[in-house]
Scaffold this active site. Structure first.
Site: not given
Ligand code: CP
Length: 315
Positions: A61-62, A89, A111, A139
């Site tokens: 999603r993100t 590496k 992320r 998040h």
């Molecule tokens: N909600 C969320 O962060 O989903 P993803 O891990 O798929 O990005």
């Protein structure tokens, strides 16, 4: 007082934001939604700007919603996955980021599995940094899209009872949501088995309980969290069956919340573990609205951090 811009070049978390900045982000996201409803989903607001999407952890999603947001705003995107890069590496995170910086991106979306990585990069790089999830810490764009969804469905955030249920200990979603909801005047209850409730969580201004029925009683919003088995060193509950019996949301249990209560989940869902399909796929569920709102929120974040220019047809 309302504000017209964000104070920082970065969005590393909800914790540093003021209520006015959160309102600005939500209002901007609301106006971005119209772009997704056009036949041609593209405006030139970020033409000539470059965004690097740096994902060291899995995401559906993100990652896709950031990429969609970048495309709809006409930014150029580079997508980086640790697998297949020189990280394999042994190149360090800072060296990787400095090399990407040398290609002059305007913004880096990251992320990472370790808490604090976006903050570290933000201190070392000229480019803006957006936290797309750092370990079990924050998040922020998830909390913003959750707030946008609640506001759309229930008309406000202040005064609502929001119950967040499940693996509280390993969730970055819960931490960002607590910061946001408390700043915006909601009452937050967190609920889960004792092994999944972090000690002293009440110091964040929430009520903590192991009693699911108590958490559901009078709730306006029921937010179920994924059981994060990958972040648990050892089993923290007897069995999935036992967990679902005590903390799984099904239609019978949902009846204890307010009749108009909405059901949320950040995804990915473990059906039959924290949520039953009869609830996840019901009219009370706003789970797919959360996903759609994710694009609008990420457009708003990019637009405000990069000082995007107005476009024709902007309201
Ligand atoms: N909600 C969320 O962060 O989903 P993803 O891990 O798929 O990005």
């Amino acid at each position: 007082m309302t504000v017209a811009s964000l104070r920082s070049k970065d969005l590393v978390g909800i914790e540093p934001l003021s209520p006015d900045e959160i309102t600005l982000l939500l209002d901007t996201a609301e106006s971005m939604r119209a772009i997704g409803q056009r036949p041609i989903k593209k405006v030139p607001a970020l033409r000539g700007r470059m965004v690097v999407n740096l994902f060291f952890e899995a995401s559906t999603r993100t990652r896709f919603s950031f990429e969609t947001a970048e495309k709809w705003l006409s930014a150029d995107s580079l997508n980086f996955a640790a697998k297949g890069s020189s990280v394999e590496k042994g190149e360090s995170l800072l060296d990787t980021a400095k090399n990407l910086q040398a290609m002059s991106p305007d913004l880096i979306v990251i992320r990472h599995g370790s808490p604090g990585v976006p903050h570290f990069l933000a201190r070392h790089l000229k480019a803006g940094v957006v936290n797309a999830g750092d370990g079990a810490h924050e998040h922020p764009t998830q909390a913003l899209l959750d707030a946008l969804t609640i506001r759309q469905r229930l008309g406000r955030l202040d005064g609502l009872k929001v119950s967040i249920v499940g693996d509280i200990a390993h969730s970055r979603v819960v931490r960002s949501n607590i910061w946001l909801l408390k700043k915006m005047g909601a009452r937050v209850v967190v609920c889960g088995p004792p092994t999944l409730l972090p000690p002293r969580i009440e110091e964040m201004g929430v009520e903590a309980t192991t009693d699911f029925d108590h958490a559901l009683d009078g709730a306006d919003v029921v937010m179920m969290l994924r059981m994060q088995l990958e972040r648990q060193g050892k089993s923290l509950f007897p069995s999935v069956r036992e967990y679902f019996r005590h903390y799984g949301l099904d239609a019978k249990r949902l009846a204890k919340a307010k009749p108009q209560a909405i059901v949320m989940h950040p995804g990915p869902m473990n059906r039959g573990v924290e949520i039953a399909s009869d609830v996840a796929d019901s009219g009370r569920s706003v789970i797919l609205d959360q996903v759609s709102n994710g694009v609008a929120v990420r457009m708003a974040v990019l637009y405000l951090l990069l000082g995007g220019h107005p476009w024709e047809g902007e309201s």
